[in-house]
Write a protein that holds these residues in place. Sequence first.
Motif, PDB file in Angstrom:
ATOM      1  N   MET A   1       0.849  -1.177   0.000  1.00 36.40           N
ATOM      2  CA  MET A   1       0.000   0.000   0.000  1.00 36.40           C
ATOM      3  C   MET A   1       0.893   1.238   0.000  1.00 36.40           C
ATOM      4  N   SER A   2       0.558   2.185  -0.832  1.00 32.89           N
ATOM      5  CA  SER A   2       1.350   3.406  -0.923  1.00 32.89           C
ATOM      6  C   SER A   2       0.618   4.550  -0.234  1.00 32.89           C
ATOM      7  N   GLU A   3       0.512   4.453   1.054  1.00 31.80           N
ATOM      8  CA  GLU A   3      -0.220   5.442   1.832  1.00 31.80           C
ATOM      9  C   GLU A   3       0.743   6.470   2.406  1.00 31.80           C
ATOM     10  N   ILE A   4       0.382   7.738   2.245  1.00 27.39           N
ATOM     11  CA  ILE A   4       1.183   8.805   2.829  1.00 27.39           C
ATOM     12  C   ILE A   4       0.287   9.657   3.731  1.00 27.39           C
ATOM     13  N   GLU A   5       0.903  10.319   4.665  1.00 27.13           N
ATOM     14  CA  GLU A   5       0.169  11.183   5.579  1.00 27.13           C
ATOM     15  C   GLU A   5       0.382  12.635   5.166  1.00 27.13           C
ATOM     16  N   LEU A  18      -2.207   6.449  -2.647  1.00 30.06           N
ATOM     17  CA  LEU A  18      -1.973   6.777  -4.045  1.00 30.06           C
ATOM     18  C   LEU A  18      -2.456   5.695  -4.998  1.00 30.06           C
ATOM     19  N   GLU A  19      -2.321   4.437  -4.616  1.00 31.79           N
ATOM     20  CA  GLU A  19      -2.741   3.341  -5.486  1.00 31.79           C
ATOM     21  C   GLU A  19      -4.258   3.201  -5.538  1.00 31.79           C
ATOM     22  N   ALA A  20      -4.901   3.318  -4.392  1.00 30.25           N
ATOM     23  CA  ALA A  20      -6.356   3.160  -4.327  1.00 30.25           C
ATOM     24  C   ALA A  20      -7.099   4.448  -4.661  1.00 30.25           C
ATOM     25  N   ARG A  21      -6.366   5.554  -4.801  1.00 33.08           N
ATOM     26  CA  ARG A  21      -6.951   6.874  -5.082  1.00 33.08           C
ATOM     27  C   ARG A  21      -7.983   7.252  -4.021  1.00 33.08           C
ATOM     28  N   THR A  22      -7.561   7.173  -2.760  1.00 31.22           N
ATOM     29  CA  THR A  22      -8.466   7.514  -1.663  1.00 31.22           C
ATOM     30  C   THR A  22      -7.827   8.526  -0.716  1.00 31.22           C
ATOM     31  N   LEU A  23      -8.698   9.291  -0.066  1.00 28.83           N
ATOM     32  CA  LEU A  23      -8.315  10.160   1.037  1.00 28.83           C
ATOM     33  C   LEU A  23      -9.125   9.712   2.241  1.00 28.83           C
ATOM     34  N   ALA A  24      -8.490   9.704   3.408  1.00 30.88           N
ATOM     35  CA  ALA A  24      -9.181   9.300   4.622  1.00 30.88           C
ATOM     36  C   ALA A  24      -8.869  10.282   5.736  1.00 30.88           C
TER      37      ALA A  24
END
Length: 107
Positions: A1-5, A18-24
């Motif tokens: 998973m390519s998640e950044i904060e 970035l891969e899933a094109r989501t913001l949380a």
Amino acid sequence: MSEIEIERLDGSVVLCDLEARTLAAGRYRVKFTPLEWAILTTLYEARPKIVSRNELLHTIWGNEHEWNTRTIDVHITSIRKKLAYIKGARIDSIYGQGYKLVMLNRF
């Protein structure tokens, strides 16, 4: 998973995958279409500058197509609805100039 904060001014964090094109943020996870994501990331990378419709069209679609600049407006409307779940994130319209992404403090 390519998640950044992405840290906001108040210290709160928006998680960006970035891969899933989501913001949380908080209990909300918002998914964007590939075109919405391209527009959103273009606006994010340009912050705090204003990005014109023509710049967005050229950046996302290149010179291959002759698009109506209102195409961008339709996608911006959809992105705005989704950003409503991410408190403090919004896209401002700057009359006669284009769009600007704003990441404010959480309320």
